[in-house]
Design a protein around this motif. Sequence first.
Motif, PDB file in Angstrom:
ATOM      1  N   ASN A   1      29.134  48.194  27.515  1.00 30.59           N
ATOM      2  CA  ASN A   1      30.193  49.204  27.504  1.00 30.59           C
ATOM      3  C   ASN A   1      31.140  49.103  28.691  1.00 30.59           C
ATOM      4  OD1 ASN A   1      27.449  51.111  26.503  1.00 30.59           O
ATOM      5  ND2 ASN A   1      29.136  50.678  25.105  1.00 30.59           N
ATOM      6  N   ASP A   2      30.866  48.189  29.617  1.00 30.52           N
ATOM      7  CA  ASP A   2      31.771  47.999  30.753  1.00 30.52           C
ATOM      8  C   ASP A   2      33.121  47.461  30.277  1.00 30.52           C
ATOM      9  OD1 ASP A   2      29.706  48.792  32.380  1.00 30.52           O
ATOM     10  OD2 ASP A   2      29.154  46.764  32.996  1.00 30.52           O
ATOM     11  N   GLN A   3      34.180  47.861  30.965  1.00 32.93           N
ATOM     12  CA  GLN A   3      35.520  47.399  30.629  1.00 32.93           C
ATOM     13  C   GLN A   3      36.198  46.853  31.884  1.00 32.93           C
ATOM     14  OE1 GLN A   3      37.907  50.261  28.344  1.00 32.93           O
ATOM     15  NE2 GLN A   3      36.017  51.399  27.900  1.00 32.93           N
ATOM     16  N   ILE A   4      36.816  45.673  31.764  1.00 28.94           N
ATOM     17  CA  ILE A   4      37.575  45.081  32.863  1.00 28.94           C
ATOM     18  C   ILE A   4      38.897  44.579  32.297  1.00 28.94           C
ATOM     19  CG2 ILE A   4      37.640  43.323  34.675  1.00 28.94           C
ATOM     20  CD1 ILE A   4      34.602  43.235  34.614  1.00 28.94           C
ATOM     21  N   TYR A   5      39.996  45.049  32.867  1.00 33.92           N
ATOM     22  CA  TYR A   5      41.328  44.648  32.426  1.00 33.92           C
ATOM     23  C   TYR A   5      42.101  44.046  33.589  1.00 33.92           C
ATOM     24  CZ  TYR A   5      40.203  47.700  28.494  1.00 33.92           C
ATOM     25  OH  TYR A   5      39.589  48.289  27.418  1.00 33.92           O
ATOM     26  N   ARG A   6      42.712  42.911  33.339  1.00 33.19           N
ATOM     27  CA  ARG A   6      43.589  42.273  34.338  1.00 33.19           C
ATOM     28  C   ARG A   6      45.033  42.448  33.904  1.00 33.19           C
ATOM     29  NH1 ARG A   6      45.770  37.143  34.627  1.00 33.19           N
ATOM     30  NH2 ARG A   6      44.465  36.420  32.884  1.00 33.19           N
TER      31      ARG A   6
ATOM     32  N   ILE B   1      48.381  42.714  29.342  1.00 33.96           N
ATOM     33  CA  ILE B   1      47.005  43.151  29.591  1.00 33.96           C
ATOM     34  C   ILE B   1      46.048  42.082  29.084  1.00 33.96           C
ATOM     35  CG2 ILE B   1      45.250  44.910  29.165  1.00 33.96           C
ATOM     36  CD1 ILE B   1      47.406  46.917  28.640  1.00 33.96           C
ATOM     37  N   VAL B   2      45.093  41.704  29.931  1.00 37.79           N
ATOM     38  CA  VAL B   2      44.083  40.722  29.550  1.00 37.79           C
ATOM     39  C   VAL B   2      42.719  41.393  29.650  1.00 37.79           C
ATOM     40  CG1 VAL B   2      43.100  38.449  29.977  1.00 37.79           C
ATOM     41  CG2 VAL B   2      45.528  38.874  30.482  1.00 37.79           C
ATOM     42  N   ASP B   3      42.006  41.436  28.549  1.00 40.32           N
ATOM     43  CA  ASP B   3      40.664  42.024  28.505  1.00 40.32           C
ATOM     44  C   ASP B   3      39.667  40.970  28.984  1.00 40.32           C
ATOM     45  OD1 ASP B   3      38.436  43.495  28.003  1.00 40.32           O
ATOM     46  OD2 ASP B   3      38.607  43.476  25.824  1.00 40.32           O
ATOM     47  N   GLU B   4      39.049  41.202  30.134  1.00 35.26           N
ATOM     48  CA  GLU B   4      38.157  40.222  30.745  1.00 35.26           C
ATOM     49  C   GLU B   4      36.698  40.613  30.535  1.00 35.26           C
ATOM     50  OE1 GLU B   4      39.176  37.511  31.990  1.00 35.26           O
ATOM     51  OE2 GLU B   4      41.243  37.763  32.679  1.00 35.26           O
ATOM     52  N   HIS B   5      35.830  39.603  30.584  1.00 38.71           N
ATOM     53  CA  HIS B   5      34.393  39.836  30.450  1.00 38.71           C
ATOM     54  C   HIS B   5      33.646  38.983  31.467  1.00 38.71           C
ATOM     55  CE1 HIS B   5      34.956  42.000  26.632  1.00 38.71           C
ATOM     56  NE2 HIS B   5      35.853  41.056  26.333  1.00 38.71           N
ATOM     57  N   GLY B   6      32.637  39.541  32.070  1.00 42.58           N
ATOM     58  CA  GLY B   6      31.791  38.782  32.988  1.00 42.58           C
ATOM     59  C   GLY B   6      32.352  38.705  34.385  1.00 42.58           C
ATOM     60  N   SER B   7      33.430  37.954  34.559  1.00 39.53           N
ATOM     61  CA  SER B   7      34.012  37.784  35.892  1.00 39.53           C
ATOM     62  C   SER B   7      35.497  37.523  35.778  1.00 39.53           C
ATOM     63  CB  SER B   7      33.335  36.611  36.619  1.00 39.53           C
ATOM     64  OG  SER B   7      33.579  35.391  35.932  1.00 39.53           O
ATOM     65  N   VAL B   8      36.217  37.850  36.848  1.00 38.61           N
ATOM     66  CA  VAL B   8      37.659  37.608  36.898  1.00 38.61           C
ATOM     67  C   VAL B   8      38.072  37.516  38.365  1.00 38.61           C
ATOM     68  CG1 VAL B   8      38.156  40.087  36.800  1.00 38.61           C
ATOM     69  CG2 VAL B   8      39.931  38.458  36.182  1.00 38.61           C
ATOM     70  N   ALA B   9      39.081  36.687  38.638  1.00 41.55           N
ATOM     71  CA  ALA B   9      39.628  36.542  39.991  1.00 41.55           C
ATOM     72  C   ALA B   9      41.143  36.634  39.918  1.00 41.55           C
ATOM     73  CB  ALA B   9      39.213  35.201  40.598  1.00 41.55           C
ATOM     74  N   VAL B  10      41.757  37.231  40.945  1.00 38.38           N
ATOM     75  CA  VAL B  10      43.215  37.315  41.029  1.00 38.38           C
ATOM     76  C   VAL B  10      43.639  36.975  42.454  1.00 38.38           C
ATOM     77  CG1 VAL B  10      43.496  39.017  39.188  1.00 38.38           C
ATOM     78  CG2 VAL B  10      43.098  39.796  41.534  1.00 38.38           C
ATOM     79  N   GLY B  11      44.892  36.496  42.584  1.00 34.73           N
ATOM     80  CA  GLY B  11      45.441  36.174  43.896  1.00 34.73           C
ATOM     81  C   GLY B  11      44.948  34.850  44.436  1.00 34.73           C
ATOM     82  N   GLY B  12      45.657  34.316  45.437  1.00 33.34           N
ATOM     83  CA  GLY B  12      45.240  33.081  46.089  1.00 33.34           C
ATOM     84  C   GLY B  12      45.045  31.953  45.092  1.00 33.34           C
TER      85      GLY B  12
END
Length: 257
Positions: A134-139, A146-157
Amino acid sequence: MSTPFYVSPQQAMADRAEYARKGIARGRSVVVLQYTDGVVFVAENPSRALHKVSEIYDRIAFAAVGKYNEFENLRIGGVRYADLRGYTYDRDDVTARGLANVYAQTLGNIFSSAGEKPYEVELIVAEVGAGPENDQIYRLPHDGSIVDEHGSVAVGGNADQISSYLDQRHRDGMTLSEALRLAVESLTRDNNGGERTLTAEQLEVAVLDRTRPQQRKFKRLLGRQLSRLLEGAGGASAADEPEEQDESAGGSATSED
């Protein structure tokens, strides 16, 4: 009379996108990973006053890279939106998806406006659910998509390199200590394939911990507590660790970080 200089709409938008991407790439990366009890946010940020990761509402947190004044304005707007919606309707009506849609509209309008420069920011909005499924992660990139992410995500650099590293090593059911150490390992890798050393004092770490008995699931990990987790001292949840400091939605990292 001279002929006005003409730039096609496609070229103008491409130039704006390139401008925003370069600004975002100058900032230090932020990594977000799911673990068995929630979501962990890890950023390279030596400042203890200016945060890249902040609480938005009970089960929702926000992370950003880019220009501080720009993403801080967005954070404050998100807090106001969440407070108003929770007060007007119900606290359960405040969701990460709703907040992501609000941010997408704001970023999209700014990006397409010819009267102002695009925001040099990239955002992550995450919500912890009753279980990992049920966790939600959006980039949210600079253009408001909007990008629906799962597990892991990195931004910047060097986010692309970090994301590739995480995709190969992240797995379901990781403990907080395992996920935290994986996030730090990914952040220490530079563009040339070498590795740096990051200490607890150079990191900003927070979690959305579903096991916390409080309604608010956000907690910052600091000092000895963070050091123990980095050393792999047990796989206990953040809720089992002694509280050193637990800040609410406070400020966020350098003017271009």
